[in-house]
Design an enzyme around this catalytic site. Structure first.
Site, PDB file in Angstrom:
ATOM      1  N   GLU A  57      -7.336 -35.794  16.502  1.00  0.00           N
ATOM      2  CA  GLU A  57      -7.213 -35.032  17.744  1.00  0.00           C
ATOM      3  C   GLU A  57      -8.150 -35.543  18.831  1.00  0.00           C
ATOM      4  O   GLU A  57      -7.810 -35.535  20.016  1.00  0.00           O
ATOM      5  CB  GLU A  57      -7.472 -33.541  17.487  1.00  0.00           C
ATOM      6  CG  GLU A  57      -6.288 -32.782  16.893  1.00  0.00           C
ATOM      7  CD  GLU A  57      -6.103 -32.973  15.408  1.00  0.00           C
ATOM      8  OE1 GLU A  57      -6.944 -33.667  14.788  1.00  0.00           O
ATOM      9  OE2 GLU A  57      -5.127 -32.438  14.850  1.00  0.00           O
ATOM     10  N   HIS A  74      -5.811 -21.835  11.519  1.00  0.00           N
ATOM     11  CA  HIS A  74      -4.550 -22.205  12.172  1.00  0.00           C
ATOM     12  C   HIS A  74      -4.000 -21.044  12.995  1.00  0.00           C
ATOM     13  O   HIS A  74      -2.795 -20.910  13.164  1.00  0.00           O
ATOM     14  CB  HIS A  74      -3.491 -22.591  11.136  1.00  0.00           C
ATOM     15  CG  HIS A  74      -3.691 -23.912  10.467  1.00  0.00           C
ATOM     16  ND1 HIS A  74      -4.754 -24.169   9.644  1.00  0.00           N
ATOM     17  CD2 HIS A  74      -2.972 -25.065  10.503  1.00  0.00           C
ATOM     18  CE1 HIS A  74      -4.669 -25.424   9.184  1.00  0.00           C
ATOM     19  NE2 HIS A  74      -3.590 -25.973   9.690  1.00  0.00           N
TER      20      HIS A  74
HETATM   21  C1  LIG Z   1      -7.248 -31.336  12.116  1.00  0.00           C
HETATM   22  C2  LIG Z   1      -5.865 -30.937  11.767  1.00  0.00           C
HETATM   23  N1  LIG Z   1      -4.846 -31.388  12.507  1.00  0.00           N
HETATM   24  C3  LIG Z   1      -3.580 -31.030  12.202  1.00  0.00           C
HETATM   25  C4  LIG Z   1      -3.315 -30.222  11.148  1.00  0.00           C
HETATM   26  C5  LIG Z   1      -1.887 -29.833  10.794  1.00  0.00           C
HETATM   27  N2  LIG Z   1      -1.541 -30.421   9.465  1.00  0.00           N
HETATM   28  C6  LIG Z   1      -1.544 -29.665   8.363  1.00  0.00           C
HETATM   29  S1  LIG Z   1      -1.182 -30.553   6.966  1.00  0.00           S
HETATM   30  C7  LIG Z   1      -0.974 -31.961   7.889  1.00  0.00           C
HETATM   31  C8  LIG Z   1      -0.578 -33.252   7.201  1.00  0.00           C
HETATM   32  C9  LIG Z   1      -1.713 -33.835   6.485  1.00  0.00           C
HETATM   33  O1  LIG Z   1      -1.298 -34.962   5.776  1.00  0.00           O
HETATM   34  P1  LIG Z   1      -2.127 -35.422   4.533  1.00  0.00           P
HETATM   35  O2  LIG Z   1      -3.583 -35.383   4.873  1.00  0.00           O
HETATM   36  O3  LIG Z   1      -1.591 -36.729   4.099  1.00  0.00           O
HETATM   37  O4  LIG Z   1      -1.913 -34.312   3.439  1.00  0.00           O
HETATM   38  P2  LIG Z   1      -0.553 -33.924   2.696  1.00  0.00           P
HETATM   39  O5  LIG Z   1       0.065 -32.823   3.499  1.00  0.00           O
HETATM   40  O6  LIG Z   1       0.297 -35.140   2.627  1.00  0.00           O
HETATM   41  O7  LIG Z   1      -0.987 -33.448   1.363  1.00  0.00           O
HETATM   42  C10 LIG Z   1      -1.206 -31.721   9.233  1.00  0.00           C
HETATM   43  C11 LIG Z   1      -1.132 -32.751  10.269  1.00  0.00           C
HETATM   44  C12 LIG Z   1      -4.410 -29.739  10.423  1.00  0.00           C
HETATM   45  N3  LIG Z   1      -4.256 -28.894   9.408  1.00  0.00           N
HETATM   46  N4  LIG Z   1      -5.667 -30.134  10.734  1.00  0.00           N
END
Ligand SMILES: Cc1ncc(C[n+]2csc(CCOP(=O)(O)OP(=O)(O)O)c2C)c(N)n1
Ligand SMILES: Cc1ncc(C[n+]2csc(CCOP(=O)(O)OP(=O)(O)O)c2C)c(N)n1
Ligand SMILES: [Mg+2]
Ligand SMILES: [Mg+2]
Lengths: 308, 336, 336, 308
Positions: free
Chosen positions: C67, C135
């Protein structure tokens, strides 16, 4: 840029800062003395299409980029004739029309901004490239990681130029940063990276040139680390933490004397010639001070202008 | 001084901080300090002077420029049993650390149903003193509405000491806001290890014509203004808030009820600021009352000396506001 | 509908956003979109649906979880000539991007003496809908005091469209705050490319007993409360703020002056919130008036359905607040 | 931990999530199905002195760490008998007394927290180590860089365990992250790093074991990347962006079937035995659901408790 021009540019920075440092209105400044070769070597590889961004240690970069010393001095001394009308000062000096997109006093804060400028150039297919000069201190900040990743992914025309003077205020690089070479930080992203002697302006210029050509050809970002020395205290308001012995060794690495010696050895300069160049630089600095002094202070009405 | 009066020693504000930290570190091995240049340099304002020499590099840790991780590590270590103080040299850079502080630290006790909590002190220096738009902000008002966060802001050496002790004792995250212009001010600090209780404002100066509610360096501005107004026969009462979250509204309200006029003074921006909050809460307590609020002009704070001075709230601003407020009849519907 | 009435089409809130963006991108090649999952997925709430297919991956860019750099790049690109929209899926994570937004973007025009400015829109989704403490936050009040920042917050599809257009036209940084619970709501959106002017609130519902000032999803809560109160013979006027910075105080004040009672409603925390600010400014304009403010309970917002509902402001809260306010005589000194 | 115990642990997670996913009160959840081997392999190397932290995809890690399935189910379904009294839910599930310091739903947000926990252990000379499981998505975040640097500098007893399932919601890793291997990100800091097949629970366990031993010996952090597959949509509320063909190929890499096949080949398990284990897991999941259903909902008075 000829070697003599490089020398002149470094001398101009040194003389400018010498004049500033003794000025009664100097105030809070971060000086570039000792680190001139990094800024001058980098800027020697740039054209008027390009944009430079720097950290709050901006005097070297701004002058190396060719900003008018009088205007820069005016900005630093809070005069209305500075490019930012005296509102930005050292930490936020900028003159994008002259290819200096600006300083930003947040450590690491200019990295993603620089990537944004590079993105704009890429999207609009403009010819320029972007260079961001930042300190070793910024290498601890997550902003570097995020920006390296995106610059690599998007092949941005962006050079990361790390002015590694070995210190973040009083903290030696080794106590703040684990990597052996800071340029290693670029490697995982597939970004070409090199560490050069940042006191050798020719080495800096040549490395920048190579990376700049790649970037201009659309081949993406690169990372240049120059190992430099800071001659002054962190800021004009900070106490020195290094010993007199250390300082003597540091000052012995002077990038100006080094290039001058090379030129003398090669017969392009003699002692008298060097003295003349030094005098010219001192005169120019004095003119800059005079210009600033003769300029009106920033207009207080400016606090209501250009806010939103 | 009577022989029974509590003994005290004159200290600079910065020394009072260092003393509180040294005592806490002697008393409790769990107290550690994390921050940029807190080690051999002793802090940007010498407020950590001597601690590195006394307690060593393991407990007084110089950190890289990585505010997010600095606070994250501090909060995490606190949750796991240490009692860290994390120093953020400029409050502007608390922005970089709000995620671990607000999204994790402040919510930890709640979200784990009380299993974990984070006794961390985040010390941040607010206020402007010639360092430009990104090193001059006072952002207290962002923090006071965060459930789970405590915010304190000393105005003098004794409180710098007493609130630091209280913050380190507190079993949750505390933001300790100090001010660039306070470090070199001196004051008498009790020799006994007293605490300034969290959540309690104090009356710094008695008066019955108008109440000035403020904190931190604002107390010095208010005091200078009160001196000038006293020469005109206007007696101001000054309430030093000391804790900003939770706010001690009762002390402000009871003073304002007595004086009939309230001026709030903060160095931060006015919209959604402490002045707005105090005005609301005080009126909620005591009904309509004349209020004026003073804060920074709505502009970034330039490092330019002249522009900075024109942007920051001044003694003159307070004097004028109090005078104007008192010119208005108490029942005047226009309480501007 | 009369034959001369402006034509409109019923759209979901999310479709109204996508339409505004599509039109802007057609009209101006400098408009680009940066955000997580804005590409083929079309956004977490489908508010970017179709844009990637139409404008391609160079102008609709999926970004990593970064971000800080997302907003930094958006601001930098804006300063260098693009007109980016940066999407932050959850307003909570604006925290991670406050440094480039506030320390750079908002101050850029000022600090460069007008040489540079950053026409960037940071779109952030506020509000709680079952996703837990990190969130669910509504942090608008942090932003309204930042000099140089404009903040808008549509409450319906037409404004989602009209404010997005205005935000993209604006020559400085704009935070566009939408709300998880608004995306699936539908409304009539003018077919013409109209803008909702920045800085102007609007009266959504006429009434003469009490004014409810609110924004975003709060308008729907207020409307439901007004329906219930209407059944009791209490007629509420609802002012939709639409722009939070700069606040249109005049519209709120003139409504409140007429009704004699003001209830503010926000989903964020109350201390130093929009309610405190509005109460201050309105009283400054029109003198003493009965005010009540409503916001979240002082706790993190759990993803637990029951706890979330108990923490968020409700229709019932508004109904009760209006009733209580009207039970009090207008001149009662206790304006709680 | 025996291979059979590893299989049981993975089966328990799968069955638990299958039961949760069809539960009428399931709500917003991130499931670990497909990625069981990463969590189970990592936890097999941990002792009760250690602490585990995870991302918001926490069910696998929590169950692998040995939390009571009934309590976990209660937490996920918002019951007062969850370890967080139903206030944390999936994104913030925690039971530090059981060695699960907790999930944190901010992507990358648990990295520096984990380093803080490790610092506390180091400063107080406690015997444990800390593991933080995070997704590939977190590798774009600056928090990783800042934490890697400090963990390396301070030799923290911390394992970075990257569960690289190739996706951040709808964004494939290749479109979000430039590095060839995510474990390369640790290299500049001098942190030992390895990438293993995250569907091979034995490979994950063995790699974790090696790194854990180093960390216990005071030799500092390490980085383990496990390449995994996500079987479900990103969350129970997200639409699937992968094709049916892709999904078939993904599901064919099932870590449970893989270990079962190995055990069958080695004669340690037969079809009947596997069926029995599956039944046991399903029964346990059902008991967990029953426990949660029989538990009272979170107490609304909790909104005023444990706030400050
Ligand atoms: C700082 C932040 N930005 C955006 C989000 C929204 N978000 C929730 S899960 C996710 C995907 C994360 O991907 P990854 O770290 O690969 O974990 P996975 O869901 O694949 O287990 C996002 C972008 C968040 N929770 N935190
Ligand atoms: C984000 C942030 N944190 C802290 C500071 C305070 N600060 C100003 S300069 C500086 C040192 C930076 O070191 P380096 O990047 O190496 O630059 P140098 O001063 O050596 O040129 C620090 C920590 C800052 N400006 N920004
Ligand atoms: Mg340095
Ligand atoms: Mg992933």
């Amino acid at each position: 840029m000829s070697r003599l021009a490089l020398l002149r540019s470094m001398l101009a920075i040194r003389a400018f800062e010498d004049a500033l440092a003794v000025h009664p209105e100097c105030g809070f400044q971060l000086l570039s003395s000792g680190e001139e070769a990094l800024a001058v070597g980098v800027c020697a590889a740039l054209t008027s299409d390009d944009q430079l961004l720097s950290s709050g240690r901006s005097i070297g970069p701004a002058l190396a980029r060719g900003l008018d010393p009088g205007a820069v001095m005016a900005e630093l001394l809070g005069r209305a004739t500075g490019p930012c009308k005296g509102k930005g000062g050292r930490g936020h000096l900028a003159q994008p029309s002259a290819g200096f997109f600006g300083a930003h006093a947040v450590v690491g804060g200019n990295l993603s901004i620089a990537a944004g400028v590079a993105l704009a150039m890429q999207v609009e297919r403009r010819p320029g490239i972007v260079v961001c000069i930042f300190g070793d201190g910024a290498c601890g900040a997550g902003a570097l990681h995020e920006t390296l990743n995106l610059a690599a992914l998007w092949k941005l025309p962006l050079l990361f130029a790390c002015d590694n003077n070995g210190w973040s205020i009083s903290t030696p690089r080794a106590r703040a940063l684990a990597p052996r070479r800071l340029s290693d930080l670029a490697t995982p992203f597939g970004i070409p990276a090199v560490t050069v002697d940042g006191m050798d302006v020719l080495a800096v210029r040549d490395a920048t040139q190579r990376f700049a050509e790649r970037a201009r050809a659309g081949e993406g970002p690169a990372f240049l680390e120059g190992v430099t020395e800071r001659f002054a205290t962190h800021s004009t308001a900070t106490r020195e933490t290094r010993s007199a012995d250390e300082m003597a060794a540091i000052r012995a690495r002077c990038p100006i004397r080094r290039l001058a010696a090379t030129l003398e050895r090669d017969g392009e300069l003699d002692a008298a010639g060097l003295a003349r160049l030094e005098r010219d630089a001192a005169d120019a600095a004095l003119r800059a001070v005079r210009f600033a002094e003769a300029s009106p202070p920033a207009d207080i009405a400016e606090i209501a202008r250009d806010v939103a | 001084m009577s022989p029974d009066a509590p003994k005290s020693t004159r200290l600079f504000f910065r020394e009072a901080i260092a003393r509180a930290l040294a005592e806490a570190m002697h008393a409790d091995p769990r107290v550690v300090i994390l921050g940029q240049d807190v080690g051999p340099l002793g802090g940007a304002y010498r407020e950590f002077a001597g601690l590195h020499a006394t307690f060593g590099a393991s407990r007084v840790r110089d950190m890289p420029v990585a505010e997010n991780a600095m606070v994250g590590i501090g909060v995490g270590a606190a949750a796991a049993g240490l009692r860290p103080l994390v120093s953020i040299t400029y409050m502007d850079f608390v922005m970089l650390a709000l995620d671990p502080l607000v999204n994790y630290g402040a919510k930890l006790r709640y979200k784990t149903g009380g299993q974990l909590h984070a006794p961390v002190v985040v010390k941040a220096t607010a206020g402007a003193k010639g360092q430009g738009v990104a090193h001059s902000q006072s952002l207290e008002s962002w923090l006071v509405g965060v459930p789970g966060l405590t915010v304190v802001a000393p105005s003098n050496a004794a409180d710098a000491y007493g609130l630091m002790g209280a913050a380190l004792d507190h079993d949750g995250p505390v933001v300790y806001v100090d001010h660039k212009r306070l470090f070199p001010t001196a004051g008498d600090v009790p020799d006994a290890p007293v605490r300034v209780p969290i959540g309690r404002a104090t009356v710094r100066r008695r008066g019955d014509n108008a109440t000035i509610a403020t904190h931190s360096y604002g107390c010095r501005i208010a005091d200078a203004a009160a001196d000038r107004l006293a020469a005109e026969g206007i007696r101001c009462e000054i309430v030093d808030l000391r804790t900003l979250a939770p706010l001690d509204v009762a002390t402000v309200a009871s003073s304002a009820a007595r004086t009939g006029a309230l001026v709030t003074l903060e160095e931060g921006q006015l919209p959604c600021g402490l002045g707005a909050e105090l005005a609301y809460r005080v009126r909620e307590e005591i009904g309509p009352i004349r209020v004026a609020r003073i804060g920074a002009a709505p502009a970034p704070i330039s490092g330019n000396r002249l522009l900075e001075a024109a942007t920051l709230p001044s003694v003159e601003d307070v004097v004028v506001a109090v005078r104007r407020l008192l010119e208005r009849p108490a029942t005047n519907p226009r309480t501007r």
